[in-house]
Motif scaffolding. Structure first.
Motif, PDB file in Angstrom:
ATOM      1  N   LEU B  84      27.810 -49.434  48.197  1.00 34.59           N
ATOM      2  CA  LEU B  84      27.879 -50.907  48.466  1.00 34.59           C
ATOM      3  C   LEU B  84      28.984 -51.810  48.617  1.00 34.59           C
ATOM      4  O   LEU B  84      29.327 -52.758  49.398  1.00 34.59           O
ATOM      5  CB  LEU B  84      26.893 -51.535  47.666  1.00 34.59           C
ATOM      6  CG  LEU B  84      25.404 -51.112  47.881  1.00 34.59           C
ATOM      7  CD1 LEU B  84      24.520 -51.669  46.843  1.00 34.59           C
ATOM      8  CD2 LEU B  84      24.809 -51.687  49.204  1.00 34.59           C
ATOM      9  N   SER B  85      30.098 -51.206  47.578  1.00 35.25           N
ATOM     10  CA  SER B  85      31.028 -52.093  47.808  1.00 35.25           C
ATOM     11  C   SER B  85      32.340 -51.167  47.331  1.00 35.25           C
ATOM     12  O   SER B  85      32.107 -49.927  46.732  1.00 35.25           O
ATOM     13  CB  SER B  85      31.333 -53.203  46.754  1.00 35.25           C
ATOM     14  OG  SER B  85      31.259 -52.674  45.561  1.00 35.25           O
ATOM     15  N   GLY B  86      33.734 -51.629  47.416  1.00 36.82           N
ATOM     16  CA  GLY B  86      34.767 -50.841  46.932  1.00 36.82           C
ATOM     17  C   GLY B  86      35.271 -51.379  45.471  1.00 36.82           C
ATOM     18  O   GLY B  86      36.357 -51.076  45.138  1.00 36.82           O
ATOM     19  N   ALA B  87      34.398 -51.827  44.993  1.00 37.95           N
ATOM     20  CA  ALA B  87      34.678 -52.639  43.536  1.00 37.95           C
ATOM     21  C   ALA B  87      35.284 -51.228  42.762  1.00 37.95           C
ATOM     22  O   ALA B  87      36.229 -51.539  41.876  1.00 37.95           O
ATOM     23  CB  ALA B  87      33.645 -53.244  42.768  1.00 37.95           C
ATOM     24  N   GLY B  98      34.631 -48.157  48.575  1.00 38.07           N
ATOM     25  CA  GLY B  98      35.008 -49.096  49.742  1.00 38.07           C
ATOM     26  C   GLY B  98      34.413 -48.756  51.034  1.00 38.07           C
ATOM     27  O   GLY B  98      35.277 -49.036  51.854  1.00 38.07           O
TER      28      GLY B  98
END
Ligand SMILES: [Zn+2]
Lengths: 997, 107, 193
Positions: B84-87, B98
């Motif tokens: 979902l995210s590159g966090a 990412g």
């Protein structure tokens, strides 16, 4: 021995005649051999009636030899290990086995219910719907009578003492079915180095080869099978599961297999294999169909293939004088087997005008008369076939037969063609296609990673079947991305030339189809041709509806014999092609599966994990009864000297209020939240103003769902500028953490926050009561504990009694109190230290019940008890907790019109009018004492308060807050409604002075 | 039982996961600017398609990551799973991180 | 039960005096990662489902999360050192020594006993020594690590440890469907490397 087994052939069969096994059926002592099934041993013993039919009470005998058996449904064993309802054909014989008929109360031979046989005409399709639904109040009488006289097996008495277990497995290729095609597929997969699981429901691999006279690679077919099994057994990564039924094909190539490990009482009785397979080869063979004619349910009417199996595999001759009735060539083999085994075959009755192929010639060369273009239209005999009525076949199913001749016989072997066992293919979502020349549904497009092979794919002939197994194995390997070893299909002895099967779905009778003697489609449910016609007449067109109306295919056999014939009769009645009628949906399980194997080892103490705190052993030693909270076992109360719960809780409550109590609160969820954005994140999560909290301060925090309803609550503390320590309810710990992570990861990934569960690392001990400070001071604490320097709702790391702890000055009892958070490895030490040092204050350990009473006296909520997912903080009277300065999850929902209604249920206190009744939690509250008063709320918490000397209750009442002082009524079962007064929800120390001292 | 490919841990049995509902339901930037009807739409209404459904799953017994799944609601076939995210990039070269912002960029 | 099956014969023991630290940081922050690795004296595994040995065992738990298993005496000191080294980074260091129990399960039939309650594929090609996974065992969540072909380390939450031990003992006592000895078929579950 011969006397005990009158139908046992002098030689032959795959049984061990040196190992006789004693067993009993309905109390009668019988004998069989190792290698027998219960069915083959019963046939050997000359038992022909095994039960009564479900609805009509007609005597029934064995029809088949495997999973398809509809009649011989047994009760095996006695007492707690009894097993209801396996078919005798699937029960391996063992010494001392006791079997009972499940049907025919009070007995198979003498059956009161047989009277119903005469009423059979009235018990047609939809009988249950039409009769027993009306009048409704009579149902209890009907049900009692039906269960008593009809019922299948009886539930075992007492808990099952046997052991069951689960086993997870993974493989490249799972082969379901160990006949010629399955063995061939398994061989090529194994030789290619794949991880293979081969499962077969029989106790021996080989399937049809075990009862076949064919030759493979110039040796008996069963020898080839045996050699294949030896090779597979010696191959690395190849698992062989005999006596194992692949009964479920679930999503993503997950299959379930029930393995019957051995006679009950030894080791594991059954094992459930949970298999994730890259590819599946379905080689479950095919099922022979019976033929539909009058009285075709009489004991002695058997499938032709079953007759062959009993002769060839078990050395049992099921009849002395047989008529073989068929519409295809395969039954000729049964006739030949019968003749070779010494039975007289009075006639082969073949509906086809042209008769059969090569096998027919073979039968004729043995002197067996063949009646081409004829059918068996009826049989004589009641408890056993006595003769068959033969009529000319005009090629029309409906109409009537003009004249019949009788042939005396004690066995009618029938074959109406073959249906591939497409169950697993269909369970997996695969399509079926009607083959108009083979007259069966064949597996078509698969939806999962599976391929069908062999007779289950319509390849009846041995050579084709082996080649098809090889093809399927190669296909599966290539789909799994594995290299394929060069394997050739073995040479099978040339299959006899065959003539095509011809349709024969129903034999006409002397009277028309609705008046003639019964023609059975589904033997287990007593579904007849007339029933299906009736359903069609009454407007049922869809096969799924007809199934439910007539019960076709609903039994333990799931219509393995009857379904196709039933669909064909329906198609005929509706004037549609069979392909258009289609089949009903196949669902797991293919054959019945025991509850025991479904449960596996998850029974008794392993039913669900029991989580215990680090102090648990002390509680156990103190004799505290446990309360289950989620998976936790928490001490409920600590009885002394034979106290009951009321006395113990009263004593514990007073001890906390008057001096000192101690409670294990370790089960609370604990979360470390830290990072540059921790504050911003928690502002969005909690309803209060988190930013106002200084480091070292605690706050009571509440979390709402986005719908505005209370989700969880707990004390949270600011441990650093960027660090917080959050607590949740015991039951909510995992869900709250997952939910917080969801917001962080999916909605606000830009926030830099790490959440770590500390639930198990820290144990929490609540020390509560006016003397709690004195106790901690006595133990030696490196931080001052006085009111000024350690204020209410403060938090400090400290060294207490030489141990590092985090001290919270919080209270869930309303008294001066501290919560000690300590590394769980030292928690028991700390607890013991407290107990020792607390003696001078009469320190009293208290359990969850006292905790509940104390917090209820103070009007503190328990999320999940006083709330139920439909309660907002406003409903609870906790508007003070809602920040006006920020948004938080759920805030917008509180402005929804429904949340603003002034007649919402609101949380109030409630005092029983009689001053002594503890209202049961969940009690419904009504507005007046009349008989039909509308409900206006319910009791959420209720206790006897020893401290106040009377019961107290908390309740959700419609518009409750503005109704303070009003009297409402508690509806109590068996009593007149009890008046109760609405009061504020804080009963004790309403100003909250005691916790601030 | 589904076999779900956690973008971080690989294929695992469904029992290791928990379901998180439809993906791509963005929390409105200013909930209080919304009418009751608009808020109810965000709160209660979901697409419930026949066919491809984008949904959230959590590898609850594994890495505790939430991720996206495209699943066919008829065949239950999973077309793909995605981060979902590159966090938090799992690989030094960021190849597993990412990948896609699944939701919630508007705040 | 009139007769019981021979047990699977695995050994189950609690590894005593172990300490655990939960570490969170984004490995793409090379400075933070290196700061942590300097304190640890070894590299943190960046490949999913693996662990590295050395003075400590470092288990990959997630793309930004590790479990450090070390001696009980060393753990609190190590946690302080890590926290100090990482104080200028977005990171979380939590001593969770009190929250975990490490079990060692070993024996020729170990993988088959575990397979009774673990959905993972434990075939040595799929789960070789050096690999670890957070998964389910029985009805508990565990961290399972393959130490050598017949030894597994299991880290479980303290509150589940009693249950898990009981589960393992029960699974062992029920025996295995086929024995390791004398049958090469066994290799389906346990390596002949
Ligand atoms: Zn994962």
């Amino acid at each position: 021995m011969a006397a005990a087994q009158p139908n046992r052939l002098p030689r032959g069969g795959r049984i061990d005649r040196s190992r006789p096994l004693a067993f009993s059926f309905d109390g009668k002592a019988l004998e069989g051999f190792a290698g027998d099934t219960l069915a083959s041993a019963l046939l050997a013993g000359g038992v022909s009636v095994l039960g009564r039919s479900f609805k009509l009470r007609r005597p029934r005998g064995i029809v088949g030899s495997g999973a398809e058996e509809p009649n011989a449904i047994m009760q095996i064993g006695e007492g707690a290990t009894a097993q209801p309802n396996p078919p005798a054909t699937q029960v391996p014989l063992h010494d001392g086995l006791t079997a009972r008929s499940t049907r025919g109360w009070p007995g198979v031979r003498f059956d009161l219910g047989a009277v119903n046989g005469a009423l059979g005409r009235m018990l047609g399709a939809g009988f249950y719907y039409k009769t027993f639904m009306w009048p409704r109040s009579w149902w209890k009488h009907y049900e009692h009578a039906i269960r008593k006289s009809a019922g299948f097996g009886r539930v075992p008495e007492g808990p099952d003492p046997d052991r069951y277990e689960h086993m997870n497995a993974h493989c490249d290729v799972l082969v379901a079915g160990g006949g010629p095609a399955g063995l061939m597929a398994a061989l090529v997969a194994a030789r290619s180095g794949a991880r293979v699981i081969l499962a077969d429901e029989q106790n021996e691999f080989g399937g049809s080869l075990l009862a076949s006279g064919a030759r493979i690679d110039a040796a008996p077919a069963s020898d080839w099978a045996a050699a294949a099994v030896v090779e597979l057994r010696e191959t690395q990564d190849c698992v062989l599961l005999p006596s194992s039924t692949v009964f479920g094909y679930h999503d993503h190539n997950f299959l379930t297999i029930a393995e019957r490990c051995g006679p009950q009482g030894r080791g594991v009785r059954e094992r459930l294999w949970r298999v994730r397979a890259k590819q599946v080869v379905l080689a479950q063979g095919s099922l022979e169909r019976p033929l539909v004619f009058c009285n075709n349910d009489r004991p002695g009417v058997m499938l032709a293939s079953a007759v062959s199996t009993y002769i060839q595999r078990y050395g049992v001759l099921p009849g002395r004088r047989a008529v073989v009735f068929t519409n295809n060539d395969s039954a000729y083999q049964a006739a030949i087997n019968l003749a070779v085994a010494g039975a007289e075959v009075a006639a082969i009755v073949d509906s086809r005008a042209g008769g059969g192929g090569e096998l027919a010639a073979g039968a004729q060369s043995l002197g067996i008369p063949v009646l081409k273009g004829h059918v068996v239209s009826d049989v004589a005999g009641r408890r056993r076939v006595a003769g068959a009525r033969i009529a000319r076949w005009e090629g029309r199913s409906w109409g009537t037969v003009k004249s019949t001749t009788r042939i005396d016989c004690d066995l009618v072997a029938v074959s109406g063609g073959w249906s591939p066992a497409v169950h697993l293919h269909s369970q997996a979502g695969g399509q079926l296609a009607w083959d108009p020349s083979k007259l069966c549904f064949l597996p078509a497009k698969a939806r999962q990673a599976n391929v069908s092979a062999g007779a289950g794919n319509g390849k009846w002939r041995l050579g084709e079947c082996l080649a098809d197994g090889l093809r399927a194995g190669v296909e599966a390997l290539s789909e799994a991305g594995l290299k394929t070893a060069a394997v050739r299909a073995p040479d099978a002895s040339a299959d006899a030339e065959e003539k095509m099967i011809e349709p024969l779905w129903r034999v006409p009778a002397a009277k028309d189809a609705d008046r003639c003697p019964m023609q059975f489609i589904d033997l287990q449910n007593d579904t007849t041709v007339a029933d299906i016609r009736l359903a069609a007449r009454e407007g049922y067109r869809n096969v799924e509806h007809v199934k439910r109306y007539t019960a076709l295919g609903f039994g333990t056999d799931q219509g393995k014999l009857g379904n196709i014939n039933g669909m064909a009769v329906l198609a005929d009645t509706l004037g549609k092609p069979i392909a258009d009628v289609g089949t009903t949906t196949f669902r797991p399980a293919y054959t019945p599966v025991s509850f025991g194997v479904c449960a596996g080892e998850s029974t008794g103490p392993l039913y669900d994990p029991v989580r215990t705190s680090a102090i648990h052993e002390w509680h156990e030693a103190a004799g505290a009864p446990m309360e289950t909270v989620g998976q936790w076992h928490r001490p409920w109360y600590f009885p002394q000297d034979g106290e009951d719960i009321q006395a113990a809780v009263a004593r514990e409550c007073l001890a906390v209020r008057n001096s000192l109590g101690v409670m294990d609160a370790s089960t609370l969820g604990k979360i470390d939240a830290r990072g540059p954005d921790a504050l911003e994140f928690l502002e969005r999560i909690y309803t209060h103003d988190v930013a106002r909290m200084k480091v070292g301060r605690c706050a009571y925090g509440m979390m709402l769902g986005e719908d505005g309803m209370v989700m969880d609550d707990g004390v949270m503390a600011r441990t650093a500028e960027r660090g917080f320590y959050l607590t949740t309810t015991t039951g909510g710990a995992a869900a709250v953490l997952e939910w917080m992570e969801k917001w962080l990861q999916t909605e606000w990934p830009e926030l830099e926050v790490y959440l770590t569960s500390l639930t198990d690392h820290y144990s929490t001990i609540a020390v509560a009561g006016p003397n709690s400070r004195k106790l901690l001071e006595k133990l030696g604490c490196d931080t001052p504990l006085d009111r000024e320097r350690f204020a209410f709702m403060a938090m400090k790391p400290a060294v207490l009694a030489g141990m590092r702890v985090a001290l919270f000055r919080v209270s869930f009892s309303g008294e001066l109190a501290f919560e000690i958070n300590i590394d769980s490895r030292h928690a028991l030490d700390m607890w013991r230290t407290l107990m020792e040092a607390g003696k001078e204050f009469c320190i009293t350990p208290y359990g969850t019940e006292t905790m509940h009473v104390l917090r209820a006296e103070k009007g503190f909520i328990i999320a999940g008890q006083d709330t139920d997912g439909s309660v907002t903080p406003v409903d609870l009277g906790m508007k003070w907790l809602l920040s006006k300065e920020k948004d938080f999850l759920g805030k917008r929902s509180l402005e929804r019109p429904d949340c603003l209604r002034d007649d919402r249920k609101q949380w109030v206190g409630l005092l029983a009018g009689d001053g002594r009744t503890v209202l049961p939690e969940g009690t419904q509250l009504v507005g007046d004492s009349g008989e039909a008063a509308p409900m206006c709320g319910h009791v959420t918490s209720s206790y006897f308060s020893a401290c106040l000397g009377h019961p107290i209750a908390l309740a959700l009442v419609a518009g409750g807050r503005r109704r303070r002082g009003e009297t409402i009524y508690a509806a109590l079962p068996g009593r007149k409604p009890l008046p109760a007064q609405i009061v504020p929800p804080v009963f004790y120390d309403p100003k909250g002075k005691r916790q601030h001292v | 039982m589904l076999l779900i490919e956690c973008p971080w841990c690989g294929p695992r049995a469904e029992t290791e996961f928990s379901y998180g509902g439809e993906a791509g339901i963005f929390r409105p930037a200013d909930p209080h600017a919304l009418s009751d009807a608009e808020w109810a739409d965000y709160l209660f209404y979901r697409s419930n398609p026949r066919g491809t459904h984008r949904e959230l799953w959590n590898h609850a017994q594994g890495c505790r990551r939430w991720f996206g799944v495209e699943r066919d609601t008829v065949s239950y076939r999973i077309k793909r799973t995605y981060c979902l995210s590159g966090a938090s990039g799992g690989q030094p070269d960021g190849s597993a991180g990412g990948l896609e912002a699944g939701s919630g960029k508007r705040r | 039960m009139s007769e019981s099956a021979p047990p699977a014969g695995i050994a189950i023991r609690v590894r005593s005096a172990r300490g655990f630290i939960n570490l969170r940081l984004n490995p793409r922050n090379r400075q933070a990662l290196e700061a942590a690795e300097r304190v640890l004296g070894q590299q943190a595994p960046l490949s999913a489902n693996t662990f590295t040995g050395g003075e400590h065992n470092l288990y990959w738990l997630g793309p930004d999360e590790w479990l450090i298993a070390t001696g009980a005496q060393r753990a609190s000191e190590l946690a302080r050192e890590l926290a100090e080294a990482l104080k200028d980074f977005h990171a979380a260091v939590n001593d969770v020594s009190g929250g975990n129990v490490e079990l060692l399960v070993s024996g020729a039939n170990a993988s088959m006993v575990l397979a009774k309650g673990c959905p993972l594929d434990l075939h040595p090609r799929a789960f070789a020594p050096g690999q670890c996974a957070q998964t389910g065992l029985g009805r508990a969540a565990v961290l399972l690590a393959a130490v050598d072909p017949s030894t597994y380390a299991i880290v479980v939450r303290r509150s589940f440890a009693r249950y898990l031990r009981r589960w393992l003992e029960n699974a062992d006592s029920a025996g295995v469907p086929f024995r390791a000895a004398g049958k090469r078929q066994q290799a389906g579950y346990r390596s002949s490397p």
